[in-house]
Design a protein around this motif. Sequence first.
Motif, PDB file in Angstrom:
ATOM      1  N   PRO A 177      20.684   5.621  25.045  1.00  0.00           N
ATOM      2  CA  PRO A 177      21.591   5.087  26.066  1.00  0.00           C
ATOM      3  C   PRO A 177      20.844   4.837  27.371  1.00  0.00           C
ATOM      4  O   PRO A 177      19.946   5.598  27.731  1.00  0.00           O
ATOM      5  N   PRO A 178      21.171   3.760  28.067  1.00  0.00           N
ATOM      6  CA  PRO A 178      20.481   3.462  29.328  1.00  0.00           C
ATOM      7  C   PRO A 178      20.841   4.471  30.412  1.00  0.00           C
ATOM      8  O   PRO A 178      21.868   5.133  30.355  1.00  0.00           O
ATOM      9  N   ARG A 179      19.955   4.581  31.392  1.00  0.00           N
ATOM     10  CA  ARG A 179      20.218   5.458  32.529  1.00  0.00           C
ATOM     11  C   ARG A 179      20.800   4.628  33.663  1.00  0.00           C
ATOM     12  O   ARG A 179      20.417   3.465  33.853  1.00  0.00           O
ATOM     13  N   PRO A 180      21.726   5.185  34.438  1.00  0.00           N
ATOM     14  CA  PRO A 180      22.288   4.435  35.566  1.00  0.00           C
ATOM     15  C   PRO A 180      21.214   4.116  36.585  1.00  0.00           C
ATOM     16  O   PRO A 180      20.215   4.825  36.716  1.00  0.00           O
ATOM     17  N   LEU A 181      21.419   3.026  37.323  1.00  0.00           N
ATOM     18  CA  LEU A 181      20.430   2.579  38.305  1.00  0.00           C
ATOM     19  C   LEU A 181      20.402   3.479  39.528  1.00  0.00           C
ATOM     20  O   LEU A 181      19.338   3.725  40.099  1.00  0.00           O
ATOM     21  N   ALA A 182      21.584   3.944  39.932  1.00  0.00           N
ATOM     22  CA  ALA A 182      21.687   4.752  41.148  1.00  0.00           C
ATOM     23  C   ALA A 182      23.103   5.305  41.241  1.00  0.00           C
ATOM     24  O   ALA A 182      23.999   4.854  40.516  1.00  0.00           O
ATOM     25  N   PRO A 183      23.326   6.289  42.127  1.00  0.00           N
ATOM     26  CA  PRO A 183      24.692   6.791  42.332  1.00  0.00           C
ATOM     27  C   PRO A 183      25.497   5.848  43.214  1.00  0.00           C
ATOM     28  O   PRO A 183      24.957   5.204  44.122  1.00  0.00           O
ATOM     29  N   CYS A 184      26.787   5.743  42.935  1.00  0.00           N
ATOM     30  CA  CYS A 184      27.671   4.892  43.731  1.00  0.00           C
ATOM     31  C   CYS A 184      27.851   5.511  45.123  1.00  0.00           C
ATOM     32  O   CYS A 184      28.123   6.707  45.237  1.00  0.00           O
ATOM     33  N   PRO A 185      27.726   4.725  46.192  1.00  0.00           N
ATOM     34  CA  PRO A 185      27.907   5.274  47.538  1.00  0.00           C
ATOM     35  C   PRO A 185      29.349   5.663  47.840  1.00  0.00           C
ATOM     36  O   PRO A 185      29.603   6.432  48.768  1.00  0.00           O
ATOM     37  N   ASP A 186      30.303   5.174  47.048  1.00  0.00           N
ATOM     38  CA  ASP A 186      31.714   5.490  47.288  1.00  0.00           C
ATOM     39  C   ASP A 186      32.140   6.799  46.623  1.00  0.00           C
ATOM     40  O   ASP A 186      32.873   7.593  47.217  1.00  0.00           O
TER      41      ASP A 186
END
Length: 219
Positions: free
Chosen positions: A166-175
């Motif tokens: 499974p791919p890893r997320p690019l970054a955490p959402c700022p919201d």
Amino acid sequence: MTDHAVPCTIRGCRNPADLSPWCCSACAETMRRQLREIEDYAAVLTAEPGRGGTGGTRRASGFGSRPPARLDVIAAMDPRTVSHALGDDDTDGDVRSILGGLDQLARWVVEETGDVRATHRPTVTTETRYLRGRIAWCAGRQWIDELADDLHELHATARRLAGDAPPRPLAPCPDCAGPLWPVGDTDTIAVRCGDCGATYDGLALLNLGQQLDTTKGAA
């Protein structure tokens, strides 16, 4: 397209149900993508040990007995494989038949729609293509969340057996700090939060990138 105020009923989605009272257009497209990828994964699956996933790790000669083929792949591609545990000797988590699952879903949709399909021997290709063509219709039914759950499970099974991590997320959402995933294609680049559904593209994506660079520099 009607703008509904109610949220999409698909598990994990927080978007407004803009395609029907139960489903958003993004989730409908996700189901179509999963069906396309199930077909792609199935095309590369092999029962040969050591190929297509973690279940085929080779062991030294004489280290112990092992099946001459990947039984998990054979089970997943056999429509007769039982999907869930039935007795004391069965265990939950057994491999679900990809072809059998697709065939069951296609039969379900045929029964609901009243479609008439020519007699054929079901294959992953025939069933995924039929279901893709009926996603928009299914999205207008209250049980669309059940269909989405089944497709998610079949997709996860096919991906695991094909050895695609499974791919890893690019970054955490700022919201909300949820995972940001890439969406779109080579012409439309954007990221979308898997938790709150916030989407960033264009200038908003550029600003987000600058914020993340600043955060990394300060760390």
